[in-house]
Design a protein around this motif. Structure first.
Motif, short mmCIF file in Angstrom:
data_model
loop_
_atom_site.label_atom_id
_atom_site.label_comp_id
_atom_site.label_asym_id
_atom_site.label_seq_id
_atom_site.Cartn_x
_atom_site.Cartn_y
_atom_site.Cartn_z
N GLN A 206 0.85 -1.18 0.00
CA GLN A 206 0.00 0.00 0.00
C GLN A 206 0.89 1.24 0.00
N ARG A 207 0.39 2.30 -0.60
CA ARG A 207 1.18 3.53 -0.66
C ARG A 207 0.62 4.57 0.30
N TYR A 208 1.55 5.34 0.87
CA TYR A 208 1.18 6.35 1.86
C TYR A 208 1.97 7.62 1.59
N ARG A 209 1.31 8.72 1.85
CA ARG A 209 2.00 10.01 1.79
C ARG A 209 2.53 10.33 3.18
N ILE A 210 3.82 10.61 3.27
CA ILE A 210 4.43 10.85 4.58
C ILE A 210 5.11 12.21 4.61
N THR A 211 5.34 12.67 5.81
CA THR A 211 6.15 13.88 6.02
C THR A 211 7.42 13.44 6.73
N ARG A 212 8.56 13.60 6.08
CA ARG A 212 9.84 13.21 6.67
C ARG A 212 10.16 14.09 7.87
N ARG A 213 11.15 13.63 8.64
CA ARG A 213 11.55 14.40 9.82
C ARG A 213 12.05 15.78 9.44
N ASP A 214 12.62 15.92 8.21
CA ASP A 214 13.11 17.24 7.80
C ASP A 214 12.02 18.08 7.14
N GLY A 215 10.76 17.58 7.16
CA GLY A 215 9.64 18.36 6.64
C GLY A 215 9.29 18.09 5.19
N ALA A 216 10.11 17.31 4.47
CA ALA A 216 9.83 17.02 3.06
C ALA A 216 8.69 16.01 2.94
N THR A 217 7.87 16.18 1.92
CA THR A 217 6.76 15.27 1.67
C THR A 217 7.19 14.22 0.65
N ARG A 218 6.98 12.95 0.99
CA ARG A 218 7.35 11.85 0.08
C ARG A 218 6.24 10.81 0.08
N TRP A 219 6.36 9.87 -0.85
CA TRP A 219 5.42 8.75 -0.93
C TRP A 219 6.18 7.45 -0.66
N LEU A 220 5.59 6.57 0.16
CA LEU A 220 6.19 5.28 0.47
C LEU A 220 5.25 4.15 0.07
N ARG A 221 5.85 3.05 -0.39
CA ARG A 221 5.10 1.80 -0.57
C ARG A 221 5.52 0.87 0.55
N ILE A 222 4.56 0.37 1.31
CA ILE A 222 4.85 -0.38 2.53
C ILE A 222 4.23 -1.78 2.47
N THR A 223 5.04 -2.78 2.84
CA THR A 223 4.55 -4.14 3.10
C THR A 223 5.06 -4.56 4.46
N CYS A 224 4.38 -5.51 5.08
CA CYS A 224 4.83 -5.97 6.40
C CYS A 224 4.41 -7.43 6.60
N ARG A 225 5.10 -8.07 7.52
CA ARG A 225 4.84 -9.48 7.82
C ARG A 225 5.24 -9.75 9.26
N ARG A 226 4.46 -10.59 9.92
CA ARG A 226 4.80 -10.96 11.29
C ARG A 226 5.94 -11.97 11.29
N VAL A 227 6.88 -11.79 12.20
CA VAL A 227 8.01 -12.71 12.31
C VAL A 227 8.15 -13.12 13.77
N ALA A 228 8.53 -14.37 13.97
CA ALA A 228 8.75 -14.87 15.33
C ALA A 228 9.87 -15.90 15.28
N ILE A 229 11.07 -15.47 15.66
CA ILE A 229 12.23 -16.36 15.73
C ILE A 229 12.58 -16.52 17.21
N GLU A 230 12.56 -17.73 17.69
CA GLU A 230 12.69 -18.01 19.11
C GLU A 230 13.92 -17.34 19.72
N ASN A 231 13.65 -16.55 20.76
CA ASN A 231 14.70 -15.87 21.54
C ASN A 231 15.50 -14.85 20.73
N GLU A 232 15.07 -14.53 19.52
CA GLU A 232 15.83 -13.58 18.71
C GLU A 232 14.98 -12.42 18.20
N LEU A 233 13.83 -12.73 17.65
CA LEU A 233 13.05 -11.70 17.00
C LEU A 233 11.57 -12.00 17.13
N ASN A 234 10.80 -11.00 17.48
CA ASN A 234 9.36 -11.18 17.59
C ASN A 234 8.69 -9.84 17.33
N GLY A 235 7.84 -9.79 16.31
CA GLY A 235 7.16 -8.54 16.00
C GLY A 235 6.81 -8.45 14.54
#
Length: 496
Positions: A206-235
């Motif tokens: 999905q695409r989103y219009r964002i405002t960067r920390r320096d105030g510039a306006t940009r567009w991002l394409r974002i994907t995400c997935r849940r991950v769970a690696i025992e004792n290493e990574l979860n989120g």
């Protein structure tokens, strides 16, 4: 309980695959070695005993005897010591090793037991991985994309350096929350995407219009997935990419398409200039005649007749004004946003211009409207432009053949769950193998035409999620059809 004899201990140590050297705790001289150490170094036990560190170590400053002795001394005072050492075999083969020095006070003498294993291949793999990591970091410095890990509680646990650059966040600056960069309109949508992420596969981009920390306006394409690696990574593993250039290119193309569509309406009116002028000439001539008659009757003292003539002139002037208003509204109106409409009404909007053009060409127009509503969600003026282009194309095909009984039928209907428009003429038609190429921008159903108007029709219809095609009409001629998706009409909620 009987304890194993000394020979049994030697047998146990000889059975180990781990190399073992025993050094005298005071002199650091070798006093014993197991079979694995002798094989690895290429010396027999008798040959090993008189050897010193330089005799079986790679000649480099970091492997000097003093450094090895210091590690053994620390093992006596501080406990087991782990260090890297590069042994060299009798054949001159280097063996990079992980060594562990352990102080052991035996009955006869105190010794330092050094266990070591070959880590040459492991170290080579580590170096290769470090090289790959360095190359990857260098490569990602120029990427407009980033990777971040979000904990189950919503905290940004990790973000790549390229990701910081995409978001305009400098080294050491706090990141904040991921949704904080979105516009208020997009924030809830992003939160929903993150909440619905699963571990099976990434979410749809999905695409989103964002405002960067320096105030510039940009567009991002974002994907995400849940991950769970025992004792290493979860989120949540989030991948985002800067697509501002793509969005700008798309917007430029949309603007260009709209300008082309807008110019198409001017062109349509230009093609109809003669017909419009002829249509205006009738009421304007009547206005002149009525006014001249009223002047004559006033001279004769017939006031009532003069008033009747002036009122008639006013009606004709109003008719001319309506013609001009219709033309002006069609050309000026752009409607850049989609709206709810009935396809039958859109046909009614442009029917006047089609009939006007047909009247000039001596062609009869037949309009057949569907009995049921055909709700569509569209840019009304653009769909009207499609109908106008198809109808004008049919009229020109009939005009060029000089058909005595030319007829163009404009029909709306419900077909296969879609709103459908049909433009049918009884002209000569086109060859069957040209039907599929008719809307590609380089074909036309009329002599001397280049098909640009038909290509424009295809662009508009496709952008509305519809389909346009041509086929042979029953009884001869050409039939062009436009199918548009019906707008889903939701029934009102029932009361409690």
């Amino acid at each position: 309980m009987n304890f194993p004899a000394e020979e049994d201990f030697h047998r146990l140590l000889d059975a180990l695959t781990l190399c073992v050297l025993l050094h005298d705790a005071q002199t650091k001289a070798i006093v014993w070695a197991n079979r694995a150490a002798c094989v690895a170094l290429g010396f027999s036990l008798e040959e090993l005993l008189p050897l010193k560190a330089p005799d079986m170590t790679r000649p480099e400053p970091k492997y000097r005897r003093e450094i090895g002795v210091a590690a053994m001394d620390r093992a006596i005072t501080q406990g087991p010591q782990v260090y890297e050492w590069c042994y060299r075999s009798r054949a001159g083969i280097d063996m990079l090793s992980e060594a562990i020095a352990t102080y052991v006070p035996l009955h006869e003498r105190a010794v330092v037991m050094v266990q070591f294993r070959d880590i040459t291949e492991e170290e080579a793999t580590r170096r290769k991985l470090r090289r790959y990591e360095t190359r990857l970091r260098e490569f990602m410095q120029d990427l407009g994309e980033g990777v971040a890990v979000l904990t189950p509680r919503g905290k940004l646990e990790y973000i790549s350096e390229s990701g910081r650059r995409v978001l305009g966040v400098g080294p050491g600056e706090p990141l904040g929350g991921v949704p904080d960069y979105c516009t208020p309109a997009d924030r809830n949508r992003l939160i929903t995407q993150l909440r619905h992420a699963t571990s099976e596969q990434p979410t749809h981009a999905q695409r989103y219009r964002i405002t960067r920390r320096d105030g510039a306006t940009r567009w991002l394409r974002i994907t995400c997935r849940r991950v769970a690696i025992e004792n290493e990574l979860n989120g949540l593993l989030i991948h985002f990419r800067d697509i501002s250039d793509e969005v700008a290119t798309e917007e430029a193309r949309r603007t260009e398409a709209r300008m082309l569509e807008y110019a198409g309406r001017y062109n349509a009116m230009g093609e109809m200039a003669t017909a419009i002028a002829h249509e205006l000439s009738q009421p304007l001539a009547a206005v002149r005649n009525f006014i001249e008659g009223a002047i004559q009757r006033l001279g004769q003292g017939s006031v009532d007749s003069a008033i009747w003539g002036l009122r008639s002139a006013d009606r004709q002037a109003e008719h001319a004004a309506l013609i001009i208003k219709s033309v002006r509204e069609y050309i000026v109106k752009r409607e850049p946003t989609e709206t709810h409409a009935d396809l039958r009404d859109i046909l009614g909007d442009v029917a006047y211009f089609i009939e006007l053009r047909a009247k000039e060409a001596g062609v009869r127009v037949r309009i057949e409207q569907a009995s049921e509503a055909l709700p569509v969600f569209c840019e009304r003026v653009l769909i009207g432009q499609v109908i106008l282009n198809l109808a004008f194309n049919a009229l020109e095909a009939l005009t060029e053949t000089k058909a005595a009984t030319g007829v163009v039928t404009l029909a709306t209907a419900m077909a296969d769950g879609r709103a459908e428009l049909r433009v049918i003429d009884n002209g000569p038609g086109v060859p069957a193998d040209a039907h599929e190429r008719l809307f590609d921008g380089f074909s036309s159903s009329k002599a001397g035409g280049n098909g640009i108007g038909l290509s424009l029709c295809k662009n508009i219809v496709t952008r509305h999620g519809g389909r346009i095609w041509a086929q042979a009409a029953e009884g001869g001629g050409l039939e062009c059809r436009v199918a548009l998706p019906l707008e889903r009409v939701h029934a009102p909620d029932a009361g409690v």
